[in-house]
Design a protein around this motif. Structure first.
Motif, PDB file in Angstrom:
ATOM      1  N   VAL A 149      -1.144 -21.057 -15.332  1.00  0.00           N
ATOM      2  CA  VAL A 149      -0.887 -20.949 -16.765  1.00  0.00           C
ATOM      3  C   VAL A 149      -1.804 -21.835 -17.599  1.00  0.00           C
ATOM      4  CG1 VAL A 149       1.517 -20.295 -16.474  1.00  0.00           C
ATOM      5  CG2 VAL A 149       0.902 -22.715 -16.554  1.00  0.00           C
ATOM      6  N   GLY A 150      -2.611 -22.636 -16.970  1.00  0.00           N
ATOM      7  CA  GLY A 150      -3.499 -23.483 -17.746  1.00  0.00           C
ATOM      8  C   GLY A 150      -4.115 -24.566 -16.895  1.00  0.00           C
ATOM      9  N   GLU A 151      -5.039 -25.268 -17.484  1.00  0.00           N
ATOM     10  CA  GLU A 151      -5.723 -26.319 -16.750  1.00  0.00           C
ATOM     11  C   GLU A 151      -5.005 -27.656 -16.857  1.00  0.00           C
ATOM     12  OE1 GLU A 151      -9.657 -26.431 -18.229  1.00  0.00           O
ATOM     13  OE2 GLU A 151     -10.237 -24.489 -17.389  1.00  0.00           O
ATOM     14  N   ARG A 152      -4.169 -27.811 -17.885  1.00  0.00           N
ATOM     15  CA  ARG A 152      -3.460 -29.072 -18.072  1.00  0.00           C
ATOM     16  C   ARG A 152      -1.963 -28.812 -18.173  1.00  0.00           C
ATOM     17  NH1 ARG A 152      -6.087 -32.155 -23.023  1.00  0.00           N
ATOM     18  NH2 ARG A 152      -5.922 -30.084 -23.931  1.00  0.00           N
ATOM     19  N   LEU A 153      -1.185 -29.714 -17.621  1.00  0.00           N
ATOM     20  CA  LEU A 153       0.268 -29.596 -17.659  1.00  0.00           C
ATOM     21  C   LEU A 153       0.844 -30.786 -18.409  1.00  0.00           C
ATOM     22  CD1 LEU A 153       3.000 -28.390 -16.721  1.00  0.00           C
ATOM     23  CD2 LEU A 153       2.763 -29.786 -14.647  1.00  0.00           C
ATOM     24  N   TRP A 154       1.607 -30.519 -19.437  1.00  0.00           N
ATOM     25  CA  TRP A 154       2.275 -31.569 -20.189  1.00  0.00           C
ATOM     26  C   TRP A 154       3.752 -31.559 -19.821  1.00  0.00           C
ATOM     27  CZ3 TRP A 154       0.263 -30.890 -25.936  1.00  0.00           C
ATOM     28  CH2 TRP A 154      -1.117 -31.124 -25.948  1.00  0.00           C
ATOM     29  N   ILE A 155       4.274 -32.701 -19.415  1.00  0.00           N
ATOM     30  CA  ILE A 155       5.702 -32.834 -19.145  1.00  0.00           C
ATOM     31  C   ILE A 155       6.345 -33.374 -20.422  1.00  0.00           C
ATOM     32  CG2 ILE A 155       7.468 -33.855 -17.680  1.00  0.00           C
ATOM     33  CD1 ILE A 155       5.612 -31.979 -16.194  1.00  0.00           C
ATOM     34  N   LEU A 156       7.142 -32.556 -21.066  1.00  0.00           N
ATOM     35  CA  LEU A 156       7.739 -32.931 -22.343  1.00  0.00           C
ATOM     36  C   LEU A 156       9.136 -33.510 -22.119  1.00  0.00           C
ATOM     37  CD1 LEU A 156       6.821 -29.704 -24.362  1.00  0.00           C
ATOM     38  CD2 LEU A 156       5.534 -31.841 -24.241  1.00  0.00           C
TER      39      LEU A 156
END
Length: 330
Positions: A13-20
């Motif tokens: 789903v993307g190159e970066r993963l943000w944990i919110l």
């Protein structure tokens, strides 16, 4: 986290993963338009574990003495003999001789021991020591009346400039020509500044309440200060869906009285999906008066209730939505 271990059952789903974290729901800054956000619907909302005594007021340091006095009356008169073995008191920093020592912590502690018993454990944390602390993890009662949720005008103004990408004229939008803060009715004149103040303050409120036993799946009773029904609406729609209130109290010459408009808002948020109300009755529940209360105040009412209610079976009715809609915007 290794990328190979992150699998949402679909293509990458993307190159970066943000944990919110939960506070991300209260961020005034928009996410990138092409950023998908995943959440786990199986996690139960924790708002149902929280019951609040709400003091109607502006949670600024200049007002905290009145809020502390009201909180002490609530503890002594309404919470008398409740079973709380550990209590969390959150306040501003102790300013010593130049300010109110402990921002009312001693007064609140005295009220707590009067109502809950002399053996009650009291955990007092000042601003700067609250976030990230686990010291109040056993507390089932929290009093935030002595905690200012406002930072500074500079912080709010700077955030507003960043969001709008323009310079905000200090006079007359922030300060009046005479140099006083331009906050008619205790609210910033600019809508964007009202939004930023509300979201940052509610984040502080949420983070503080979540230092208590609620983080360990316990039920918690608390006292908080919020200025209007819009703030309660945002809390419900973001980080505390399903929270309950005992009542909304407005300080008065005799101590406090019920704030009908905010109390009515909490009731309407909590009704079962599909329930219908006469529009005129809704207006009365929110404190509006007169035979044309709905017609004269429709825009104002739906500004707050719109995420929760839709048109009913006929033009005279409003119906509680199955799921609320909208964003954190005021």
């Amino acid at each position: 986290m290794k990328k190979s271990r992150f699998n949402l059952g679909s293509a990458p789903v993307g190159e970066r993963l943000w944990i919110l974290n939960a506070s991300a729901r209260l961020s005034p800054y928009p996410y990138p338009e092409n950023m998908p956000v995943f959440q786990c619907p199986d996690l139960p909302p924790e708002g149902y574990q929280v019951s609040l005594h709400v003091i109607a007021g502006n949670p600024m340091h200049s007002k905290h003495q009145a809020h502390v006095a009201t909180a002490c009356k609530i503890i002594r008169e309404i919470c008398l003999h409740r079973e709380h073995k550990a209590v969390f008191i959150a306040t501003d920093k102790d300013k010593g001789a130049k300010g109110t020592k402990g921002a009312g912590a001693q007064d609140i502690a005295a009220a707590v021991r009067d109502s809950f018993g002399a053996a009650t454990t009291i955990v007092h944390l000042e601003r700067g020591r609250i976030r990230g602390s686990n010291e109040a993890g056993e507390c089932t009662f929290a009093c935030l009346a002595g905690l200012s949720l406002f930072t500074t005008v500079d912080n709010v103004g700077a955030a507003a400039s960043i969001l709008t990408r323009r310079t905000i004229p200090v006079i007359p939008h922030v300060f009046s020509p005479n140099g006083s803060l331009n906050t008619p009715g205790g609210r910033f004149k600019l809508k964007i500044m009202r939004e930023i103040y509300a979201l940052s303050a509610l984040d502080e409120l949420y983070q503080t309440l979540w230092r208590t036993a609620v983080r360990n799946n316990g039920r918690v009773e608390g006292i908080v200060v919020v200025p209007d029904a819009e703030w309660l609406s945002i809390l419900w729609r973001t980080v505390m869906p399903g929270f309950r209130t005992h009542a909304v109290h407005k300080p008065s010459a005799r101590g406090f009285k019920i704030d009908l408009s905010m109390d009515g808002m909490v009731f309407l948020m909590g009704v079962a999906p599909g329930r219908e109300f006469q529009k005129q009755d809704v207006a009365k529940l929110l404190g509006y008066k007169g035979k044309d209360a709905w017609k004269e105040n429709k825009a104002r009412i739906m500004h707050v209730l719109g995420p929760f209610f839709e048109e009913g079976e006929n033009v005279q009715m409003l119906k509680r939505r199955v799921a609320f809609t909208g964003t954190t915007r005021l």
